[in-house]
Enzyme design. Sequence first.
Site, PDB file in Angstrom:
ATOM      1  N   LYS A 129      43.693  34.280  32.837  1.00 36.94           N
ATOM      2  CA  LYS A 129      43.269  33.934  34.203  1.00 36.94           C
ATOM      3  C   LYS A 129      41.850  33.357  34.179  1.00 36.94           C
ATOM      4  O   LYS A 129      41.592  32.285  34.713  1.00 36.94           O
ATOM      5  CB  LYS A 129      43.343  35.178  35.103  1.00 36.94           C
ATOM      6  CG  LYS A 129      42.933  34.888  36.534  1.00 36.94           C
ATOM      7  CD  LYS A 129      43.322  36.017  37.459  1.00 36.94           C
ATOM      8  CE  LYS A 129      42.427  37.215  37.268  1.00 36.94           C
ATOM      9  NZ  LYS A 129      41.544  37.533  38.355  1.00 36.94           N
ATOM     10  N   ASP A 147      46.298  35.215  39.986  1.00 35.92           N
ATOM     11  CA  ASP A 147      45.728  36.505  40.378  1.00 35.92           C
ATOM     12  C   ASP A 147      46.741  37.208  41.285  1.00 35.92           C
ATOM     13  O   ASP A 147      47.874  36.745  41.445  1.00 35.92           O
ATOM     14  CB  ASP A 147      44.364  36.319  41.063  1.00 35.92           C
ATOM     15  CG  ASP A 147      44.499  35.607  42.398  1.00 35.92           C
ATOM     16  OD1 ASP A 147      45.629  35.211  42.769  1.00 35.92           O
ATOM     17  OD2 ASP A 147      43.479  35.455  43.087  1.00 35.92           O
TER      18      ASP A 147
END
Length: 235
Positions: A129, A147
Amino acid sequence: MTAESPSHTALVRRARRINRELALLYPDAHTELNFTSPLELLVATILSAQTTDKRVNMVTPTLFARYPTAADYAAADRGEMEKIIQSTGFYRAKTNSLIGLGQALCDRFGGEVPPRLKDLVTLPGVGRKTANVVLGNAFGIPGLTVDTHFGRLARRFGWTTSLDPEKVEADVATLIPRKDWTVLSHRLFWHGRRVCHARRPACGACALARLCPSYGEGPTDPEVAAKLVKSGPFS
Ligand code: SF4
């Protein structure tokens, strides 16, 4: 794919319509972390774990001035750095990551942040991420940043059924043009925080209602839904 599930072509068409609608809703969606270089964004993103962007932005001016290069992070005094970043929480672990990050960048990448996913994920404190945030926003290399908001909305849109961020990323990558990956990530994040909440999505006040297969998961009464919409500030 079951008999009832939409064909991939129909899914692609609807996903692109949702993406276009999100672009109209959030024309200036962007990362809310302040930075001027890949190193600064990498550091800010590591600090943003379990806290708000606003809090990170409060400590980074001091941090970036004190440690302008990877070598400065590598040679940092632990106690001094902990004090600077303390208010972002988990400051001992984050200090470990930042010092380790500086050392790894100096040892293996000549003190520069590498512009490749496979290199970035080898750095301390950097997962997929974070790597995609840096690639997309500091290097202009498209990346999907999965996310909690991204994953939830992608499932509600029927873009994926997976809870695994890597699988979500792979599924969405087949639906949305690569050039839009970074900005789509921001748009989903913004919509998730404002309208499509985890517990009570504001379906009755949602501009995506006619496109969303999960319409009705939250209140559809316009007045009730309007009260659920959050207008920020969020960061
Ligand atoms: S219609 Fe409801 S579930 Fe679908 S995106 Fe809007 S708020 Fe979320």
